[in-house]
Design a protein around this motif. Structure first.
Motif, PDB file in Angstrom:
ATOM      1  N   GLN A 147       2.916 -55.790 -35.309  1.00 26.50           N
ATOM      2  CA  GLN A 147       1.735 -56.185 -34.445  1.00 26.50           C
ATOM      3  C   GLN A 147       2.341 -57.558 -34.008  1.00 26.50           C
ATOM      4  N   ALA A 185       2.490 -52.560 -21.113  1.00 27.51           N
ATOM      5  CA  ALA A 185       3.445 -53.509 -20.599  1.00 27.51           C
ATOM      6  C   ALA A 185       3.656 -53.533 -19.269  1.00 27.51           C
ATOM      7  N   ALA A 232       6.624 -59.719 -27.612  1.00 18.94           N
ATOM      8  CA  ALA A 232       6.971 -58.927 -26.685  1.00 18.94           C
ATOM      9  C   ALA A 232       6.085 -58.896 -25.335  1.00 18.94           C
ATOM     10  N   LEU A 233       4.614 -59.286 -25.392  1.00 18.21           N
ATOM     11  CA  LEU A 233       3.675 -59.455 -24.422  1.00 18.21           C
ATOM     12  C   LEU A 233       4.016 -60.889 -23.797  1.00 18.21           C
ATOM     13  N   SER A 236       6.340 -47.204 -32.607  1.00 18.54           N
ATOM     14  CA  SER A 236       5.011 -47.041 -33.252  1.00 18.54           C
ATOM     15  C   SER A 236       3.956 -47.634 -32.536  1.00 18.54           C
ATOM     16  N   PHE A 281       7.231 -49.626 -28.200  1.00 18.29           N
ATOM     17  CA  PHE A 281       8.046 -49.582 -29.291  1.00 18.29           C
ATOM     18  C   PHE A 281       7.539 -48.039 -29.988  1.00 18.29           C
ATOM     19  N   GLN A 292      10.168 -67.126 -24.698  1.00 16.81           N
ATOM     20  CA  GLN A 292       8.431 -66.549 -24.588  1.00 16.81           C
ATOM     21  C   GLN A 292       8.286 -66.376 -23.206  1.00 16.81           C
ATOM     22  N   ARG A 300       9.706 -63.077 -21.698  1.00 18.54           N
ATOM     23  CA  ARG A 300       9.174 -61.712 -22.148  1.00 18.54           C
ATOM     24  C   ARG A 300       8.035 -61.620 -21.476  1.00 18.54           C
ATOM     25  N   GLN A 301       7.544 -62.540 -20.484  1.00 17.42           N
ATOM     26  CA  GLN A 301       6.571 -61.878 -19.548  1.00 17.42           C
ATOM     27  C   GLN A 301       7.051 -61.187 -18.594  1.00 17.42           C
ATOM     28  N   MET A 309       8.251 -54.256 -23.237  1.00 16.03           N
ATOM     29  CA  MET A 309       9.031 -53.506 -24.230  1.00 16.03           C
ATOM     30  C   MET A 309       7.826 -52.503 -24.853  1.00 16.03           C
ATOM     31  N   LEU A 317      13.606 -60.647 -29.437  1.00 21.65           N
ATOM     32  CA  LEU A 317      12.968 -60.407 -30.961  1.00 21.65           C
ATOM     33  C   LEU A 317      13.943 -60.672 -32.086  1.00 21.65           C
ATOM     34  N   ASP A 321       1.940 -49.863 -31.466  1.00 22.95           N
ATOM     35  CA  ASP A 321       1.437 -51.053 -31.870  1.00 22.95           C
ATOM     36  C   ASP A 321       0.459 -51.592 -30.885  1.00 22.95           C
ATOM     37  N   ARG A 325      16.367 -55.082 -29.030  1.00 22.13           N
ATOM     38  CA  ARG A 325      15.626 -56.043 -29.236  1.00 22.13           C
ATOM     39  C   ARG A 325      15.902 -57.537 -29.097  1.00 22.13           C
ATOM     40  N   ASN A 379      15.440 -58.970 -25.521  1.00 25.07           N
ATOM     41  CA  ASN A 379      14.099 -59.872 -25.233  1.00 25.07           C
ATOM     42  C   ASN A 379      13.637 -60.994 -26.374  1.00 25.07           C
TER      43      ASN A 379
END
Ligand SMILES: Nc1ncnc2c1ncn2[C@@H]1O[C@H](COP(=O)(O)OP(=O)(O)OP(=O)(O)O)[C@@H](O)[C@H]1O
Ligand SMILES: [Mg+2]
Lengths: 219, 246
Positions: free
Chosen positions: A116, B154, A122-123, B89, B87, B77, B80-81, B85, B54, B91, B49, B52
């Motif tokens: 989460q 996204a 990522a946003l 799962s 995933f 940050q 990433r806009q 991305m 992560l 999320d 990952r 971007n």
């Protein structure tokens, strides 16, 4: 059991009842605020502040409220800080409750999955937005069971205020017993009074727990 | 003349003392679709990952649209806009409706007008056949539906680059096609620049302009798509392809 004795004591108990209710309410709200702030500082590892609050949580959780109250009520005046018994009681309760609440909220925040957090990051969310839109709403729902346990705990804990002569329920009962030597009647009223407070609170918290479990959650 | 979206130079990444990525170099032009293939544990997720932010990296450089990325939290940050991305799962945020999942970042992070974003979100939902689910919660949706929503979420950010990490790997077989079709359409119709990690070899062969083949954290091939599937340059890639039996 003498009902006239009970009847005569009722005005006193009503006063005590109101005070217990009031002290609990202020104590719980204060504890929740202190708890959320503390756990957020710990969660986001705010330097310095985090270490200070870690010490606070350890101290508060590992000393009995009784000792904290004695300290506030008897030791602070020696240092020149005088407070009424009620102020001492509320500060003591929030000091203790804040630490317990912090532990509960921290548990909830840590329950928010890394996935989460990744999704939020990522946003393009910054730390503040991540806290506001991901960690807080989800973490708070996860901490409701702990929150419920702490609320009940704090309400019960107000009975310790009797030792610094705050005329809440327990103090009222002990006073009356001391004056009239009728423990059965007064203890009976005391139990009923606590039940009147605790049963609705327990039911309400149960409902809340069920709601966040099935409502706000599940993937 | 194509515009360069991404360039990776001498990228090294460690987990503790253990090196997960070894001297990775590649670039990506606007509109290009690259699939990142390789056996399990080869470092595909780690690499994507890292692109971007992560995952932090030890040394090397990443350039985004010609500018060198300063790998600080604040810089990532902002970037990433522009880098979407998705995933494995999904999320989605479980406490928000489908529509609010989509609106959250455009309105709160990019501070765009809610009504305008909402119109766009509804159009995107229409496109993935889920407009009727706008007010549902994620738990009410199937995996395939959730993944389509995650893609829309996204896209609503107007990304310059989309990263997909095995987005169909958790789906029931009958859900896979719907998701892959959306990605295919993004390539064909929107000319979206994309890096796609996938185990769906037919899909990869269909969509890839280029294939990056990774093994043990090393980039063994950077080959045009058609050529990779017909005549891989390395024996390892050939072995990998035959093991996938597609
Ligand atoms: N957080 C981590 N800490 C330590 N090692 C990690 C971590 N994440 C991944 N690894 C290791 O790095 C290597 C690459 O993992 P990665 O997840 O990038 O592989 P992958 O190619 O995506 O595999 P898969 O196809 O199974 O998803 C693996 O050996 C994995 O065990
Ligand atoms: Mg992976």
């Amino acid at each position: 059991m003498d009902w006239t004795i009970i009847q005569q004591s009722l005005p006193n108990f009503v006063q005590g009842f109101k005070l217990t209710l009031w002290l609990s309410l202020v104590g719980i709200v204060g504890s929740i605020i202190v708890g959320i702030i503390t756990s957020l500082v710990q969660y986001f590892r705010v330097p310095v502040l985090k270490q200070i609050l870690n010490v606070y949580v350890e101290v508060a959780r590992n000393t009995p409220l009784l000792i904290q109250l004695f300290f506030l009520y008897y030791a602070f005046p020696v240092m020149g800080i005088k407070m009424t018994a009620e102020t001492c009681g509320i500060i003591g309760l929030i000091f203790l409750g804040g630490a317990y609440m912090a532990e509960g909220f921290t548990g909830g925040f840590n329950g928010v999955s890394q996935n989460q957090l990744d999704a939020g990051e990522a946003l393009g969310m910054n730390q503040f937005q991540l806290a506001r839109y991901v960690v807080l709403p989800q973490g708070l729902s996860l901490s409701v069971p702990a929150l419920a346990a702490n609320i009940i705990f704090l309400i019960k804990e107000t009975s310790i205020f009797s030792v610094i002569a705050i005329p809440e329920l327990t103090n009222t009962a002990l006073d009356l017993i001391g004056m009239y030597y009728r423990s059965n009647e007064y203890l009976f009223v005391l139990v009923v009074a606590y039940a009147i407070i605790l049963i609705p609170v327990i039911l309400l918290l149960d409902w809340l727990e069920r709601r966040v479990r099935y409502g706000a959650f599940g993937n | 003349m194509a515009e360069e979206i991404l360039k990776v130079e001498h990228l090294n990444k460690f987990y503790g003392d253990w090196q997960a990525l070894h001297d990775i170099n590649f670039d990506l032009q606007k509109g290009e679709v690259v699939t990142l293939l390789g056996p399990s544990g080869s470092g595909k997720s780690t690499l994507i990952r890292t692109l971007n932010g992560l995952e932090p990296f030890k040394d090397g450089n990443i350039y985004f649209k010609g500018e060198k990325v300063e790998p600080t939290p604040k810089e990532w940050q902002k970037l990433r806009q522009q880098i979407g991305m998705v995933f494995q799962s999904y999320d989605l945020f479980p406490n928000l409706t489908v529509l609010d999942n989509i609106l959250l970042a455009p309105t709160k992070v990019q501070k765009r007008d809610r009504e305008e974003v909402k119109k766009e979100a509804m159009a995107l939902l229409e496109r993935v056949d889920l407009a009727d689910q706008a007010n549902s919660y994620p738990r009410q949706l199937s995996g395939g539906q959730k993944q389509r929503i995650a893609i829309v979420r996204a896209l609503a950010m107007h990304p310059e680059l989309m990263l997909f990490d095995e987005v169909t790997a958790s789906l029931d077989p009958e859900m896979v096609r719907g998701v892959l079709e959306i990605i295919k359409e993004l390539a064909d119709r929107d000319h979206m620049t994309m890096i796609i990690v996938t185990h769906e070899m037919n899909f990869a062969a269909q969509i890839a302009d280029r294939v990056l083949f990774l093994e043990d954290g090393k980039l063994l091939e950077d080959t045009p798509g058609k050529q990779f599937f017909e005549h891989p340059q390395t024996a390892r890639a050939a072995e990998f392809l035959s093991s996938m039996e597609f």
